[in-house]
Scaffold this motif. Sequence first.
Motif, PDB file in Angstrom:
ATOM      1  N   LEU A 106       0.839  -1.209   0.000  1.00  0.00           N
ATOM      2  CA  LEU A 106       0.000   0.000   0.000  1.00  0.00           C
ATOM      3  C   LEU A 106       0.871   1.256   0.000  1.00  0.00           C
ATOM      4  N   GLY A 107       2.008   1.182   0.661  1.00  0.00           N
ATOM      5  CA  GLY A 107       2.957   2.304   0.668  1.00  0.00           C
ATOM      6  C   GLY A 107       3.522   2.548  -0.713  1.00  0.00           C
ATOM      7  N   PHE A 108       3.875   1.473  -1.392  1.00  0.00           N
ATOM      8  CA  PHE A 108       4.415   1.592  -2.753  1.00  0.00           C
ATOM      9  C   PHE A 108       3.378   2.209  -3.691  1.00  0.00           C
ATOM     10  N   LEU A 109       2.141   1.742  -3.569  1.00  0.00           N
ATOM     11  CA  LEU A 109       1.055   2.258  -4.407  1.00  0.00           C
ATOM     12  C   LEU A 109       0.778   3.734  -4.090  1.00  0.00           C
ATOM     13  N   ALA A 110       0.721   4.075  -2.800  1.00  0.00           N
ATOM     14  CA  ALA A 110       0.452   5.460  -2.381  1.00  0.00           C
ATOM     15  C   ALA A 110       1.551   6.401  -2.873  1.00  0.00           C
ATOM     16  N   GLU A 111       2.786   5.928  -2.775  1.00  0.00           N
ATOM     17  CA  GLU A 111       3.945   6.725  -3.209  1.00  0.00           C
ATOM     18  C   GLU A 111       3.892   6.975  -4.720  1.00  0.00           C
ATOM     19  N   SER A 112       3.598   5.942  -5.477  1.00  0.00           N
ATOM     20  CA  SER A 112       3.537   6.054  -6.940  1.00  0.00           C
ATOM     21  C   SER A 112       2.432   7.003  -7.381  1.00  0.00           C
ATOM     22  N   ILE A 113       1.262   6.880  -6.755  1.00  0.00           N
ATOM     23  CA  ILE A 113       0.124   7.724  -7.126  1.00  0.00           C
ATOM     24  C   ILE A 113       0.364   9.176  -6.690  1.00  0.00           C
ATOM     25  N   ALA A 114       0.990   9.351  -5.522  1.00  0.00           N
ATOM     26  CA  ALA A 114       1.314  10.708  -5.066  1.00  0.00           C
ATOM     27  C   ALA A 114       2.269  11.379  -6.049  1.00  0.00           C
ATOM     28  N   TYR A 115       3.215  10.606  -6.574  1.00  0.00           N
ATOM     29  CA  TYR A 115       4.158  11.142  -7.572  1.00  0.00           C
ATOM     30  C   TYR A 115       3.395  11.629  -8.810  1.00  0.00           C
ATOM     31  N   ILE A 116       2.471  10.808  -9.290  1.00  0.00           N
ATOM     32  CA  ILE A 116       1.682  11.186 -10.476  1.00  0.00           C
ATOM     33  C   ILE A 116       0.836  12.433 -10.168  1.00  0.00           C
ATOM     34  N   GLU A 117       0.251  12.489  -8.970  1.00  0.00           N
ATOM     35  CA  GLU A 117      -0.603  13.627  -8.590  1.00  0.00           C
ATOM     36  C   GLU A 117       0.181  14.938  -8.496  1.00  0.00           C
ATOM     37  N   MET A 118       1.478  14.848  -8.189  1.00  0.00           N
ATOM     38  CA  MET A 118       2.303  16.062  -8.084  1.00  0.00           C
ATOM     39  C   MET A 118       2.394  16.802  -9.419  1.00  0.00           C
ATOM     40  N   ALA A 119       2.068  16.121 -10.504  1.00  0.00           N
ATOM     41  CA  ALA A 119       2.085  16.762 -11.827  1.00  0.00           C
ATOM     42  C   ALA A 119       1.047  17.873 -11.937  1.00  0.00           C
ATOM     43  N   LEU A 120       0.109  17.926 -10.990  1.00  0.00           N
ATOM     44  CA  LEU A 120      -0.891  19.000 -10.993  1.00  0.00           C
ATOM     45  C   LEU A 120      -0.354  20.280 -10.338  1.00  0.00           C
ATOM     46  N   GLU A 121       0.723  20.171  -9.566  1.00  0.00           N
ATOM     47  CA  GLU A 121       1.250  21.336  -8.847  1.00  0.00           C
ATOM     48  C   GLU A 121       1.989  22.247  -9.825  1.00  0.00           C
ATOM     49  N   PRO A 122       1.595  23.535  -9.899  1.00  0.00           N
ATOM     50  CA  PRO A 122       2.150  24.425 -10.926  1.00  0.00           C
ATOM     51  C   PRO A 122       3.676  24.470 -10.996  1.00  0.00           C
ATOM     52  N   GLU A 123       4.336  24.538  -9.849  1.00  0.00           N
ATOM     53  CA  GLU A 123       5.806  24.623  -9.847  1.00  0.00           C
ATOM     54  C   GLU A 123       6.438  23.351 -10.407  1.00  0.00           C
ATOM     55  N   ILE A 124       5.962  22.205  -9.949  1.00  0.00           N
ATOM     56  CA  ILE A 124       6.489  20.923 -10.427  1.00  0.00           C
ATOM     57  C   ILE A 124       6.169  20.748 -11.907  1.00  0.00           C
ATOM     58  N   GLN A 125       4.943  21.093 -12.257  1.00  0.00           N
ATOM     59  CA  GLN A 125       4.504  20.959 -13.650  1.00  0.00           C
ATOM     60  C   GLN A 125       5.407  21.760 -14.588  1.00  0.00           C
ATOM     61  N   ARG A 126       5.619  23.021 -14.257  1.00  0.00           N
ATOM     62  CA  ARG A 126       6.364  23.900 -15.156  1.00  0.00           C
ATOM     63  C   ARG A 126       7.858  23.593 -15.160  1.00  0.00           C
ATOM     64  N   ILE A 127       8.453  23.488 -13.967  1.00  0.00           N
ATOM     65  CA  ILE A 127       9.912  23.344 -13.892  1.00  0.00           C
ATOM     66  C   ILE A 127      10.360  21.910 -14.174  1.00  0.00           C
ATOM     67  N   MET A 128       9.749  20.946 -13.487  1.00  0.00           N
ATOM     68  CA  MET A 128      10.209  19.555 -13.574  1.00  0.00           C
ATOM     69  C   MET A 128       9.738  18.842 -14.846  1.00  0.00           C
TER      70      MET A 128
END
Length: 201
Positions: free
Chosen positions: A89-111
């Motif tokens: 469940l930790g592995f799944l939560a971590e992976s999905i959280a990573y994908i969700e970070m793509a919505l954050e403007p700073e991460i989206q634009r810079i990374m």
Amino acid sequence: MTVVAKRRAQMVEETRAKLIQAARKAFAAKGYAGASMDDLTAEAGLTRGALYHNFGDKKGLLQAVIDQIDGEMVARLRAEQDRAKTRWLGFLAESIAYIEMALEPEIQRIMLLDGPAVLGDPSRWPNQNACLRTTTQTIQALIDEGTVRPVDAEAAARLLNGAALNASLWIAAADDPHAVLAKAVEAFRHLTVGLLQTDLG
């Protein structure tokens, strides 16, 4: 280390930190191409010479900003892993959280937008190697405990990391990132469940 050398090292760190902070703000607001070196050095109260001395060029500064954001992302993902009831469940939560970070403007634009455009394929960035090692170790541990089928851990890690990274890039470039996120997360869950010995997802 002498007091003078210690103070010099501290000043170098302070200069680097000021430049990274100013660049991070500028890259997030204006994008890499739109952020001028004169503006961001002025924002930091430093000269272009300080930028060149510490980072070589604007591209080197972008790399330093990405390294800083990546470090913060890793800490957040580790917290997701630590909160989970099981390793899976930790592995799944971590992976999905990573994908969700793509919505954050700073991460989206810079990374996810400027980073690949300027620094090339993100799957070849140094931080991805560390991420791959960690995912491989996690999958091997899941195999050892009997949660995941006996597959090659590195192969599975490369495929899952690639899927998460490509999902993030897709979300960042999408006209409707939220709609794409929902589709990407659902598909990612289905992909990962295929690794399980029994359906624990």
